[in-house]
Enzyme design. Structure first.
Site, short mmCIF file in Angstrom:
data_model
loop_
_atom_site.label_atom_id
_atom_site.label_comp_id
_atom_site.label_asym_id
_atom_site.label_seq_id
_atom_site.Cartn_x
_atom_site.Cartn_y
_atom_site.Cartn_z
CB SER A 51 -0.96 0.00 1.20
OG SER A 51 -0.24 -0.11 2.41
CB THR A 52 4.04 2.29 1.66
OG1 THR A 52 3.52 1.72 2.85
CG2 THR A 52 4.67 3.63 1.97
CD GLU B 129 8.16 -7.01 -1.80
OE1 GLU B 129 7.11 -6.36 -1.88
OE2 GLU B 129 8.53 -7.55 -0.76
C1 5RP Z 1 4.90 -6.86 0.24
C2 5RP Z 1 5.80 -6.10 1.15
C3 5RP Z 1 5.36 -4.72 1.56
O1 5RP Z 1 6.37 -3.84 1.26
C4 5RP Z 1 5.08 -4.73 3.03
O2 5RP Z 1 4.13 -5.75 3.31
C5 5RP Z 1 4.57 -3.37 3.49
O3 5RP Z 1 3.28 -3.18 3.00
P1 5RP Z 1 2.46 -1.84 3.22
O4 5RP Z 1 3.18 -0.76 2.48
O5 5RP Z 1 1.11 -2.17 2.62
O6 5RP Z 1 2.38 -1.56 4.69
O7 5RP Z 1 6.81 -6.55 1.58
O8 5RP Z 1 5.36 -8.17 0.03
#
Ligand code: 5RP
Length: 219
Positions: free
Chosen positions: A30-31, A103
């Site tokens: 989401s970020t 990632e």
């Molecule tokens: C996805 C990730 C995201 O970066 C992590 O879960 C953070 O997510 P958000 O920005 O929604 O808090 O590693 O695999």
């Protein structure tokens, strides 16, 4: 201020690390969704992006940003992504969105990892607030789970989730990760593990924390 507003502040501040005429590494979550929206304002200045999930690819295309395959680039200047937990040393747990393997691949191509978070993600010890995701080849699920129990964790199968690579996720609870690099390597050595969500070998070089007072940049 809401968590989403803090994520937006961190995402907006990450734009200053994006250089013109480059291909940007983009994570997921989401970020990062906020970051992709902000990156739309630079669509005419950058060459494009390599994305760590199919969902991020879609969002980038919607912003009019060209998406490259990871095999088409030899290196990236920056990789921008969120985290589930991050320590003052820049060690992270990632994989809440099940995109950890891609990632890790895309971030490994980058010279700098810029991590964008709200303050709820900051911890002193990994494993304090979040279970550790481990991506596993489906036929190895039970074997890997037993090995994770032997390491002191409590793995739980993440129901109804298949990764972009066709694998499953075990979330490991009750792990206090005092030696992130060692634990990352130990878990990755279990047969059937594709990768785990500790990012210590590829730690964050810069952490941008969105706060009600603005973005705090920790280098
Ligand atoms: C996805 C990730 C995201 O970066 C992590 O879960 C953070 O997510 P958000 O920005 O929604 O808090 O590693 O695999």
């Amino acid at each position: 201020m809401t968590q989403l507003e803090m994520k937006k502040i961190a995402a907006q501040a990450a734009l200053k690390f994006v250089q013109p005429d480059t291909i940007v590494g983009v994570g997921s979550g989401s970020t990062v969704n906020c970051f992709i929206e902000a990156l739309g304002s630079m669509r005419d200045q950058i060459k494009g992006a390599v994305a760590a999930s199919k969902h991020s690819e879609e969002l980038l295309r919607k912003q009019g940003i060209e998406v490259f395959n990871a095999n088409e680039v030899s290196s990236l200047d920056v990789y921008i992504d969120g985290a589930d937990e991050i320590t003052p040393q820049g060690y992270m747990i990632k994989g809440g969105g099940a995109a950890l393997t891609r990632e890790k691949i895309v971030s490994s191509l980058a010279k700098k990892f810029i991590c964008i978070v709200d303050s709820s993600k900051q911890v002193d010890v990994l494993g304090s607030t979040f279970a550790l995701p481990v991506e596993v080849i489906p036929m190895a699920r039970s074997y890997v789970a037993r090995q994770l129990v032997a390491l002191g964790g409590s793995p739980e199968y993440r129901e109804n989730v298949v990764t972009d690579n066709g694998n499953v996720i075990l979330d490991v609870y009750n792990f206090k990760i005092l030696e992130p690099l060692k634990m990352e390597h130990t878990i990755n050595n279990i047969a059937g593990v594709v990768t785990n969500g500790i990012f210590a070998q590829r730690y964050a070089n810069v952490t941008i924390v969105g706060t009600p007072e603005g973005a705090k940049i920790l280098e």
